[in-house]
Design an enzyme around this catalytic site. Structure first.
Site: not given
Ligand code: GRF
Length: 195
Positions: A57, A99, A101, A137
């Site tokens: 990883r 990020n 979330h 997160d």
């Molecule tokens: C989003 O809803 C985000 O919150 C989560 O993954 C999803 C990605 O969606 N981490 P996209 O690829 O931007 O459409």
């Protein structure tokens, strides 16, 4: 931007033109994803660092970090990037990775946040944009917005409403970063995100 899938948040940034910032490149951990197609359509370079080519990883996320660094970005945005970055990659871009979330952190961490919120029976969930640290997160929170959970919601309908909020919040956060309006002080983020 680092993306693994549909790339609707990438599209929200591509559609939100600003004189203060631009998306300079997209790195995906999988080939043939819609996020790469969106980048291509917008004339933005896209690179694949295929996780299945790696055994380790940390080696994989170091390669992701190298690919991102090659674009010389000021910030790295994770939007639907479904891999956890190793410590070296995070230290390399300390407080320069954000990020998005789909929950009100610290509730419902991880890759099943929307399903978990529905199964738990919460009446309100939402969106969090945060700086990335070594824990999943967990890093300092930049902004959050609540989204109501309807009794009739399934994962798809709730995700659609959450994404509408994401597509508004993420460009606003990027704009604030570009203008130098945010500062990490310990666990807190000082400054404001313009609506
Ligand atoms: C989003 O809803 C985000 O919150 C989560 O993954 C999803 C990605 O969606 N981490 P996209 O690829 O931007 O459409």
């Amino acid at each position: 931007m680092l993306a693994s899938g549909s790339g609707t948040n990438l599209q929200a940034l591509l559609d939100d033109s600003s004189p203060d910032w631009s998306v300079v490149g997209v790195v995906s951990d999988r080939p043939h994803v819609q996020a790469l197609e969106r980048a291509l359509a917008a004339g933005i370079p896209g690179v694949v660092v295929d996780w299945s080519d790696f055994q380790d990883r940390d080696e994989f996320t170091d390669a992701i970090a190298d690919a991102a660094a090659a674009f010389e970005p000021n910030y790295i945005v994770l939007a639907g990037f479904m891999r956890i970055l190793g410590e070296a990659a995070i230290h390399r871009f300390r407080h320069r990775i954000i990020n998005i979330h789909p929950s009100l952190l610290p509730a419902f961490k991880g890759g099943r946040a929307i399903r978990d919120a529905i199964e738990y029976g919460v009446k309100t969930t939402g969106v969090t944009v945060h700086f990335v640290d070594e824990e999943l997160d967990h890093g300092p929170i930049i902004c959050q917005e609540a989204v109501e959970v309807m009794p009739s919601d399934d994962e798809a309908t709730l995700h659609a409403r959450i994404q509408r909020v994401e597509h508004r919040l993420l460009p606003a956060v990027v704009q604030s970063l570009a203008l130098g309006q945010l500062e990490v002080v310990g666990r807190k983020v000082e400054g404001r995100v313009s609506p």
